[in-house]
Scaffold this motif. Structure first.
Motif, PDB file in Angstrom:
ATOM      1  N   LEU A 510       0.829  -1.203   0.000  1.00 34.39           N
ATOM      2  CA  LEU A 510       0.000   0.000   0.000  1.00 34.39           C
ATOM      3  C   LEU A 510       0.869   1.261   0.000  1.00 34.39           C
ATOM      4  O   LEU A 510       0.592   2.231  -0.723  1.00 34.39           O
ATOM      5  CB  LEU A 510      -0.933   0.006   1.209  1.00 34.39           C
ATOM      6  N   ALA A 511       1.923   1.244   0.811  1.00 35.73           N
ATOM      7  CA  ALA A 511       2.816   2.405   0.887  1.00 35.73           C
ATOM      8  C   ALA A 511       3.514   2.640  -0.446  1.00 35.73           C
ATOM      9  O   ALA A 511       3.651   3.788  -0.896  1.00 35.73           O
ATOM     10  CB  ALA A 511       3.841   2.210   2.007  1.00 35.73           C
ATOM     11  N   ARG A 512       3.954   1.569  -1.101  1.00 41.71           N
ATOM     12  CA  ARG A 512       4.629   1.714  -2.392  1.00 41.71           C
ATOM     13  C   ARG A 512       3.680   2.262  -3.454  1.00 41.71           C
ATOM     14  O   ARG A 512       4.066   3.122  -4.253  1.00 41.71           O
ATOM     15  CB  ARG A 512       5.213   0.373  -2.842  1.00 41.71           C
ATOM     16  N   ARG A 513       2.438   1.758  -3.458  1.00 41.49           N
ATOM     17  CA  ARG A 513       1.480   2.254  -4.449  1.00 41.49           C
ATOM     18  C   ARG A 513       1.185   3.731  -4.227  1.00 41.49           C
ATOM     19  O   ARG A 513       1.117   4.512  -5.177  1.00 41.49           O
ATOM     20  CB  ARG A 513       0.174   1.449  -4.360  1.00 41.49           C
ATOM     21  N   LEU A 514       1.002   4.115  -2.979  1.00 40.04           N
ATOM     22  CA  LEU A 514       0.676   5.512  -2.687  1.00 40.04           C
ATOM     23  C   LEU A 514       1.846   6.423  -3.024  1.00 40.04           C
ATOM     24  O   LEU A 514       1.661   7.532  -3.541  1.00 40.04           O
ATOM     25  CB  LEU A 514       0.288   5.651  -1.217  1.00 40.04           C
ATOM     26  N   GLN A 515       3.044   5.960  -2.746  1.00 42.39           N
ATOM     27  CA  GLN A 515       4.212   6.764  -3.116  1.00 42.39           C
ATOM     28  C   GLN A 515       4.360   6.855  -4.634  1.00 42.39           C
ATOM     29  O   GLN A 515       4.756   7.900  -5.167  1.00 42.39           O
ATOM     30  CB  GLN A 515       5.476   6.146  -2.505  1.00 42.39           C
ATOM     31  N   GLY A 516       4.050   5.772  -5.351  1.00 39.25           N
ATOM     32  CA  GLY A 516       4.133   5.799  -6.803  1.00 39.25           C
ATOM     33  C   GLY A 516       3.138   6.779  -7.413  1.00 39.25           C
ATOM     34  O   GLY A 516       3.478   7.527  -8.336  1.00 39.25           O
ATOM     35  N   ILE A 517       1.899   6.784  -6.894  1.00 38.85           N
ATOM     36  CA  ILE A 517       0.899   7.736  -7.406  1.00 38.85           C
ATOM     37  C   ILE A 517       1.326   9.160  -7.092  1.00 38.85           C
ATOM     38  O   ILE A 517       1.197  10.064  -7.925  1.00 38.85           O
ATOM     39  CB  ILE A 517      -0.475   7.417  -6.782  1.00 38.85           C
ATOM     40  N   THR A 518       1.857   9.380  -5.887  1.00 35.95           N
ATOM     41  CA  THR A 518       2.303  10.730  -5.520  1.00 35.95           C
ATOM     42  C   THR A 518       3.452  11.179  -6.409  1.00 35.95           C
ATOM     43  O   THR A 518       3.534  12.359  -6.786  1.00 35.95           O
ATOM     44  CB  THR A 518       2.732  10.764  -4.055  1.00 35.95           C
ATOM     45  N   LYS A 519       4.323  10.262  -6.752  1.00 35.88           N
ATOM     46  CA  LYS A 519       5.429  10.617  -7.640  1.00 35.88           C
ATOM     47  C   LYS A 519       4.915  11.022  -9.017  1.00 35.88           C
ATOM     48  O   LYS A 519       5.446  11.943  -9.647  1.00 35.88           O
ATOM     49  CB  LYS A 519       6.391   9.439  -7.763  1.00 35.88           C
ATOM     50  N   SER A 520       3.853  10.346  -9.473  1.00 34.11           N
ATOM     51  CA  SER A 520       3.255  10.733 -10.755  1.00 34.11           C
ATOM     52  C   SER A 520       2.586  12.101 -10.645  1.00 34.11           C
ATOM     53  O   SER A 520       2.686  12.924 -11.553  1.00 34.11           O
ATOM     54  CB  SER A 520       2.227   9.682 -11.190  1.00 34.11           C
ATOM     55  N   ILE A 521       1.898  12.365  -9.534  1.00 36.34           N
ATOM     56  CA  ILE A 521       1.263  13.670  -9.334  1.00 36.34           C
ATOM     57  C   ILE A 521       2.313  14.767  -9.269  1.00 36.34           C
ATOM     58  O   ILE A 521       2.071  15.896  -9.711  1.00 36.34           O
ATOM     59  CB  ILE A 521       0.404  13.654  -8.050  1.00 36.34           C
ATOM     60  N   SER A 522       3.502  14.444  -8.734  1.00 41.00           N
ATOM     61  CA  SER A 522       4.548  15.461  -8.603  1.00 41.00           C
ATOM     62  C   SER A 522       5.053  15.958  -9.957  1.00 41.00           C
ATOM     63  O   SER A 522       5.740  16.973 -10.015  1.00 41.00           O
ATOM     64  CB  SER A 522       5.724  14.897  -7.798  1.00 41.00           C
ATOM     65  N   ARG A 523       4.716  15.256 -11.030  1.00 41.15           N
ATOM     66  CA  ARG A 523       5.111  15.706 -12.367  1.00 41.15           C
ATOM     67  C   ARG A 523       4.078  16.648 -12.978  1.00 41.15           C
ATOM     68  O   ARG A 523       4.277  17.127 -14.087  1.00 41.15           O
ATOM     69  CB  ARG A 523       5.300  14.488 -13.281  1.00 41.15           C
ATOM     70  N   TYR A 524       2.989  16.892 -12.274  1.00 44.40           N
ATOM     71  CA  TYR A 524       1.978  17.827 -12.753  1.00 44.40           C
ATOM     72  C   TYR A 524       2.600  19.216 -12.811  1.00 44.40           C
ATOM     73  O   TYR A 524       3.369  19.595 -11.934  1.00 44.40           O
ATOM     74  CB  TYR A 524       0.782  17.803 -11.797  1.00 44.40           C
TER      75      TYR A 524
END
Length: 598
Positions: A510-524
């Motif tokens: 769960l932590a890895r998935r949430l960090q992965g989504i946040t990393k994608s959002i950080s490219r906004y």
């Protein structure tokens, strides 16, 4: 606001509204003509300098990342090395042309929209704002566009290349290309382009007169009845310009069809490669004409029929007219019997803006960041690392991910069907409920937004299914925050992990998935700009709480962070104070005192 009923009421409403609309449109056009050259110049010079200045870095780092990528096979790497110079050389040209066009559109349209927005409901001193709104704000917005373009060209690009380079092999398999099927794919792609482009152009030209007169009929009908786009003041510029420029919109639609036919036809090469059959590529070329024809019928509300055949072009998917309707290719029933536009106004659905989730993330990140700094989970070194080449994963990714985790946890506990957003700005509002629920109904209608919302909703359901205890909730939160620092994951600050190995593995996932989504959002595009303001606020908070005096060499940066601190607190975090007279006076005085003490 109810639209008028009856012919006479509609005509009278139209007569009263037309001079009002024309006056605002003329004023907005004058401001647009005056500011368009300056805005276009700022955006074009800024974006062109960035794209040309970073081009050597893009060229070298793209080749280096492809060379070091473990998920790409040797043959595919060779083909990419041969093909990459074309897009890399075209990139500065596309960026410059796009900056010119975007600068002209933004510089001309932004003052017009701001002029109409100045006379919206709840606005005071309308005459002043009609002349002032859209002038200085448009200039500021042009610099913001350049700043966001810089962030995307540098930080987002490097982040994507780092992911490509660092991805590990899954089951020892990497992406490779089958050379045997390349000749057939190339021939099918060229053949599809040669057939589809002229045919789709003829179809588009054939339907363009119908599109022109049907669009005008609908727009004038809405104008007379003050319905649809003419019901709300802020939407009037869109609708008014649509009437005037509708022929250009039809021409643009025809040109867009011509351009899209290139890719639609060339996709036959992809079908040949995927299905390993040249025959399926030929079938796709014929089917694509039928797909385009029926799609045009759906958009224009024409009879649901096409004279082109639609043969099967996939081995395991049979496309019939019935299945195509189910998949959304043909006209849905809701198009044939559209809902009443008046009824939708009486019971409005509050649609959130695309940046609402991002605003919430940074509101919460600032609040949680201050408490985590006090607890010692975020150290001064973590904040300083965000300004260096080390990246500062705990703050740059961990802190926003922690904010998203708290929102998902709160939503799961409340049995919400979406995500409950609670920002600091709403805590000062004089309302009984200070939360907004982001669901699939009121979400922004952007496909890009779905890339983030749908996975977050899935993670929220997974958190709810885990039925976490208070200790496990705290452990998962720290796991999300500190995943960027493997050393501190083993420290006593983490607290006791779950006894079950399966539970620990699920929480890690769960932590890895949430960090992965946040990393994608950080490219906004807007993320980096907001994040820099957050870092400055956290640095100021550290300086105040620890009474640390900064060296003279940093006085200039401290002065800048103070100004950002004041701007963030006065405009973003406490904007509810200015718009809600019922705000607690003691809270306002306390906030004002804190700002003055910085």
């Amino acid at each position: 606001m109810e639209p008028p009923r009856g012919v006479l009421a509609s005509i009278w409403n139209f007569v009263c509204f037309l001079p009002y609309f024309v006056g605002l449109l003329l004023l907005g056009n004058i401001k647009g003509i005056l500011f368009c050259p300056l805005i276009c110049l700022i955006i074009t010079i800024g974006n062109s300098a960035i794209s040309l200045g970073l081009w050597p870095i893009h060229f070298f780092w793209t080749y280096y990342s492809v060379l070091r990528a473990k998920r790409i096979g040797p043959v595919l790497k060779l083909i990419l090395f041969i093909c990459l110079p074309a897009p890399l050389i075209l990139w500065p040209v596309v960026a410059i042309v796009g900056s010119v066009v975007g600068g002209i559109l933004y510089g001309f349209l932004s003052p017009i929209f701001a002029t109409f927005d100045a006379v919206g409901e709840g606005k005071t001193n309308e005459i002043f704002h009609c002349f002032y709104d859209g002038t200085w704000s448009t200039i500021q917005g042009s610099f913001t566009v350049v700043r966001d373009f810089m962030d995307v060209s540098l930080h987002s690009y490097l982040s994507i290349m780092d992911d490509l380079r660092q991805q590990e092999l899954e089951d020892g398999k990497y992406y490779e290309i089958r050379l045997l099927h390349l000749p057939g794919a190339v021939v099918a792609g060229v053949l599809g382009f040669m057939i589809d482009m002229p045919m789709i152009t003829l179809i588009a030209l054939y339907k363009s007169p119908y599109m022109l007169f049907r669009g005008w009929h609908r727009l004038f009908q809405d104008l007379i009845g003050r319905e649809g786009p003419f019901l709300e003041t802020i939407c009037v510029p869109f609708a008014g310009l649509a009437i005037i420029l509708w022929p250009l919109a039809v021409v643009g639609a025809v040109m867009g069809s011509v351009v899209s036919s290139i890719f639609l036809g060339a996709y036959a090469g992809v079908v040949v490669y995927q299905e390993s059959s040249f025959w399926f590529g030929i079938c796709y070329i014929l089917a694509s004409l039928s797909l385009y024809d029926e799609y045009g019928n759906d958009i224009l509300d024409m009879p649901d029929w096409s004279c082109f055949p639609r043969p099967r072009y996939r081995r395991n998917i049979v496309l019939s007219r019935t299945s195509s309707r189910a998949s959304g290719i043909s006209r849905p029933g809701s198009f044939r019997n559209p809902p009443s536009r008046v009824g939708s106004v009486k019971n409005p659905i509050i649609e959130l803006k695309p940046l609402e989730l991002l605003d919430h993330v940074f509101d919460e990140a600032k609040r949680f960041g201050e408490s985590l700094v006090s607890e010692g989970l975020i150290t001064p070194q973590d904040i300083e690392d965000t300004r260096s080449t080390k990246g500062g994963g705990v703050v740059s990714i961990g802190l926003p991910a922690y904010s998203l985790y708290q929102a998902l946890l709160r939503s799961a506990k409340a049995n919400s069907s979406g995500i409950l957003l609670v920002g600091e700005a709403r805590k000062f509002a004089d309302e009984g409920d200070d939360s907004t629920e982001l669901t699939s109904t009121n979400r922004p209608k952007d496909v890009f937004f779905d890339w983030f919302l749908n996975p977050l909703l899935i993670i929220k359901d997974q958190i709810k299914a885990e039925n976490l205890s208070a200790t496990e909730e705290d452990y998962l939160g720290k796991l999300v925050l500190l995943s960027g620092d493997p050393v501190r994951l083993k420290s006593p600050l983490m607290g006791p992990p779950p006894e079950s190995e399966r539970k620990r593995a699920e929480l890690d996932a769960l932590a890895r998935r949430l960090q992965g989504i946040t990393k994608s959002i950080s490219r906004y595009p807007t993320f980096r700009r907001r994040f820099d303001s957050l870092v400055e606020v956290l640095l100021e908070d550290l300086a105040k709480k620890n009474s640390v005096s900064r060296p003279t060499s940093e006085s200039q940066r401290l002065s800048k962070s103070r100004s950002i601190f004041r701007r963030v607190f006065s405009q973003r975090s406490f904007r509810g104070r200015a718009t809600n007279p019922g705000c607690d006076q003691e809270q306002q005085q306390s906030v004002d005192g804190n700002i003055e003490n910085v």
